[in-house]
Scaffold this active site. Structure first.
Site, PDB file in Angstrom:
ATOM      1  N   GLU A 100      15.759  41.609 -89.556  1.00  0.00           N
ATOM      2  CA  GLU A 100      17.024  41.808 -90.261  1.00  0.00           C
ATOM      3  C   GLU A 100      16.752  42.435 -91.627  1.00  0.00           C
ATOM      4  OE1 GLU A 100      17.901  37.724 -89.989  1.00  0.00           O
ATOM      5  OE2 GLU A 100      18.536  37.870 -87.905  1.00  0.00           O
TER       6      GLU A 100
ATOM      7  N   GLU B 234      18.837  36.546 -83.902  1.00  0.00           N
ATOM      8  CA  GLU B 234      17.421  36.195 -83.790  1.00  0.00           C
ATOM      9  C   GLU B 234      16.968  35.980 -82.350  1.00  0.00           C
ATOM     10  OE1 GLU B 234      19.408  34.635 -86.041  1.00  0.00           O
ATOM     11  OE2 GLU B 234      18.569  35.125 -87.997  1.00  0.00           O
TER      12      GLU B 234
ATOM     13  N   PHE C  43      13.726  33.555 -92.458  1.00  0.00           N
ATOM     14  CA  PHE C  43      13.320  32.226 -92.918  1.00  0.00           C
ATOM     15  C   PHE C  43      12.933  31.410 -91.685  1.00  0.00           C
ATOM     16  CE2 PHE C  43      16.090  33.782 -96.244  1.00  0.00           C
ATOM     17  CZ  PHE C  43      15.489  33.346 -97.418  1.00  0.00           C
TER      18      PHE C  43
ATOM     19  N   ASP D 125      13.333  28.522 -91.116  1.00  0.00           N
ATOM     20  CA  ASP D 125      14.435  27.616 -90.794  1.00  0.00           C
ATOM     21  C   ASP D 125      15.329  28.172 -89.669  1.00  0.00           C
ATOM     22  OD1 ASP D 125      14.350  25.956 -93.685  1.00  0.00           O
ATOM     23  OD2 ASP D 125      13.783  28.056 -93.791  1.00  0.00           O
ATOM     24  N   PHE D 126      15.310  29.500 -89.492  1.00  0.00           N
ATOM     25  CA  PHE D 126      16.159  30.118 -88.467  1.00  0.00           C
ATOM     26  C   PHE D 126      15.546  30.023 -87.070  1.00  0.00           C
ATOM     27  CE2 PHE D 126      17.692  33.374 -91.895  1.00  0.00           C
ATOM     28  CZ  PHE D 126      18.201  32.330 -92.651  1.00  0.00           C
TER      29      PHE D 126
ATOM     30  N   HIS E 124      16.778  26.682 -96.008  1.00  0.00           N
ATOM     31  CA  HIS E 124      15.979  27.876 -96.339  1.00  0.00           C
ATOM     32  C   HIS E 124      14.668  27.506 -97.029  1.00  0.00           C
ATOM     33  CE1 HIS E 124      19.918  29.768 -95.755  1.00  0.00           C
ATOM     34  NE2 HIS E 124      19.320  30.943 -95.681  1.00  0.00           N
TER      35      HIS E 124
END
Lengths: 342, 322
Positions: free
Chosen positions: A29, A70, A93, A95-96, A139
């Protein structure tokens, strides 16, 4: 040797590997940014500018901006890796990972085994981790233990710019899927980094200093914090060995155990949560393998078992720091002294 | 492009081979000879074969948990498949994958998949490889009506279109995702969904090899020529349960029998080519016999095949020493 930032070192590794091998493509991204927009192209070069300049050099066919999707693009990177490309996908991140984990752990990680060895998956996933940015709970996490748990994945956590360049080039040339963790607070940290390409093998720990009293094993950004603590302790007459395993999968068990056995005192430092973590993993390893050589209980210095808080006042309390490491080292020194006195 | 007599015989052979394979697996599973889960493709043969007749080794497909038919259609070795399903060392994946993970990348078969909706993102990747490396290849994601509702599938429609990939999505709608009817679980329609992403889409009778073959020809030609992705909604029926052991009580009494009598894909194929004078019954009977004997032999050999041993347990996790 030139001083380069962690950001520059990663950019250089990507550039040199893309120059070397036309099969290396990068995607993510906004890794160029501005796709389809009327303004500047390569507007971002990644959210923190790590991939800046690659799109103008290699073009949109090899520097692929993606929609915010993602599952699709991490899966596409896995599929492309199984069919002839050597993709480097950026999961902005870590976290994703929650929205695309299936494509990593059920697909990419298992192709080789499920297909009876008749597959290679030369996929690198670069991802940002870590607290300190005041980026709050979604994040800021250090989720490398979750990936380390999965057979088939390799997990890399560079501790400075030199390490980052050599380990990333190794990751891109590796035929297994590699998750490459970049601490977001380290991008501006400078280190001596050679201009030419070089690799650092996986599964070979780096002993950053040698001492007689305590062995500190630390990961990623915490390696530098551990070295800072060791500097302070040295002045107080306590000498520490600091071990940077570099990769959690594979893990250099031999170096960890040898250095731990030499001092007989172990402190593990990890910015991740304490349960089912690298810290608990290494504590368990030492307890199983060198119990007889230990002079004191093993200590873990980790973040607490809580989400990462937002308020700077709380986040600073949350992250392990040199003072906490020093306290743990003094603790194991003290408890071993007490034990010897009994 | 027309189908030659050889093409027709090959299409019929593939369809019959799948039917014989699945019937044999059904019998062996019922007898307790096959471990784990198996999901059978019998009844759906015209779809896999109608699509894959247009593909060669540079083209990739991703399959589903119901993958045996796609494997055979994409030229995976039936003997190696049978060994795999029996968990034998000589299996296509060394006995490490089983029915739900049969793959042969050398044939462009990227794997059956135990995760519903796992395949479409991978196919975007295979299509990206073909496009970037300029192989001229295309990539086909087979998904069921169940997977058609997964986010990964929608994300892949979007990415394939945004990147203009040579990808084809084939939604094999057999009416039931496990025990749940697609008339209930699928909002809107498959072809309208595709149109929403700006993709050309086709509604296809999946019992009719020729209908599938014709729609797939257009879609694959478009992808090969740089025209981007499209979608086939293939309506068909499965003859067995979701998995072997499924009592299929959710279907209406007589539902499967009625389909077999009226819309069996092999029967329709035979009638069509016979009426058109393209193939004679004797030639197809010979194919039937050839397939039956081949699959029977595969079963005999697979049953007698050696199991993997402890030495195989930890190989193939990584490419390098770990």
């Amino acid at each position: 040797m030139a001083k380069k930032s962690f950001r520059q070192a990663i950019n250089e590794a990507l550039r040199q590997e893309m120059e070397r091998d036309h099969r290396v493509v990068i995607m993510g991204e906004d890794i160029a940014g501005g796709m389809g927009a009327p303004g500047e192209q390569d507007a971002w070069g990644g959210p923190l500018g790590v991939t800046k300049g690659l799109m103008p050099q290699f073009g949109r066919d090899r520097v692929l901006d993606t929609p915010i999707t993602e599952s699709a693009f991490i899966g596409a990177a896995a599929g492309a890796a199984a069919t002839g490309l050597r993709p480097v996908a950026e999961l902005m991140f870590v976290d994703f990972m929650g929205v695309c984990f299936d494509q990593i752990f059920n697909q990419a990680a298992k192709f080789k085994y499920m297909f009876g060895g008749k597959a290679i998956t030369p996929l690198t996933i670069r991802t940002m981790y870590g607290a300190g940015f005041r980026a709050a709970s979604q994040h800021s996490q250090c989720l490398y233990p979750l990936f380390t748990h999965i057979p088939g994945l390799k997990v890399v956590i560079p501790s400075n710019a030199y390490e980052a360049k050599g380990l990333l080039i190794q990751a891109i040339r590796d035929d297994d899927p590699v998750i490459f963790f970049e601490h977001k607070m380290m991008y501006d940290e400078e280190w001596d980094v050679p201009d030419e390409p070089y690799t650092i093998p996986f599964g070979e720990a780096n002993v950053t200093r040698e001492g007689d009293d305590v062995t500190i094993i630390a990961f990623g950004r915490m390696v530098n914090v551990a070295n800072e603590a060791a500097d302070n302790l040295e002045k107080a007459g306590i000498s520490c060995t600091v071990v940077d395993p570099r990769t959690t999968s594979p893990l250099d068990r031999d170096t960890i155990l040898e250095t731990a056995e030499e001092t007989g005192r172990v402190v593990v430092v990890d910015e991740a949560h304490p349960r089912c973590s690298m810290a608990s993993d290494i504590a368990s390893l030492c307890a199983q393998e060198i119990f007889g050589a230990l002079k004191a209980p093993i200590k873990m210095v980790t973040a607490p078992h809580s989400p990462v808080p937002f308020s700077p006042a709380l986040e600073d309390l949350y992250i392990p720091n040199a003072a906490k490491i020093e306290a743990a080292v003094r603790d194991v020194m003290g408890s071993s002294t007490a034990r010897a006195a009994e | 492009m027309q189908l030659s007599r050889e093409d027709l015989l090959q299409a019929y052979r593939k369809m019959r081979m799948i039917r014989e394979f699945e019937d044999a697996v059904h019998e062996e599973f019922s007898a307790g000879n096959i471990p784990g889960f198996v999901h059978l493709y019998a009844g759906e043969e015209a779809s896999g074969v109608g699509v894959c007749m247009h593909l060669d080794d540079r083209d990739a497909i991703a399959s589903t948990h119901r993958g045996h038919g796609h494997c055979i259609a994409k030229n995976c070795d039936e003997r190696g498949m049978m060994f795999e399903i029996f968990g034998r060392k000589e299996g296509l994946c060394g006995g490490k994958g089983g029915s739900m993970h049969i793959a042969d990348l050398s044939k462009g078969m990227m794997g059956a998949n135990g995760i519903v909706g796992g395949g479409p993102p991978l196919i975007c990747g295979a299509a990206l490889s073909a496009k970037t490396l300029k192989t001229g290849g295309v990539a086909v994601a087979f998904v069921g009506d169940g997977a058609s509702n997964q986010g990964t599938t929608f994300e892949s429609y979007n990415l394939a279109k945004v990147w203009n990939l040579p990808a084809i999505f084939v939604v094999e709608d057999n009416g039931y995702a496990e025990s749940t009817a697609s008339t209930w679980s699928v909002a809107g329609s498959q072809v309208e969904r595709a149109k929403g992403f700006g993709m050309k889409s086709y509604e296809v009778d999946g019992h009719d090899f020729f209908a599938v073959w014709e729609a797939a020809r257009e879609a694959i030609e478009q992808a090969r020529n740089g025209g981007g992705p499209s979608l086939l909604h293939v309506k068909l029926n499965r003859y067995y349960g979701h998995f072997e052991g499924d009592a299929i009580s959710y279907k209406a009494p007589g539902e499967i029998e009625a389909i077999k009598a009226a819309k069996d894909s092999l029967m329709i194929f035979r009638n069509r080519v016979s009426e058109a004078g393209l193939l004679d019954g004797a030639a197809m009977d010979a194919v039937d016999k050839e397939c039956r004997e081949k699959i029977a032999q595969c079963v005999v050999e697979a049953k007698a095949g050696a199991m993997p041993t402890e030495a195989d347990l930890l190989t193939d996790v990584y490419t390098s020493a770990y």
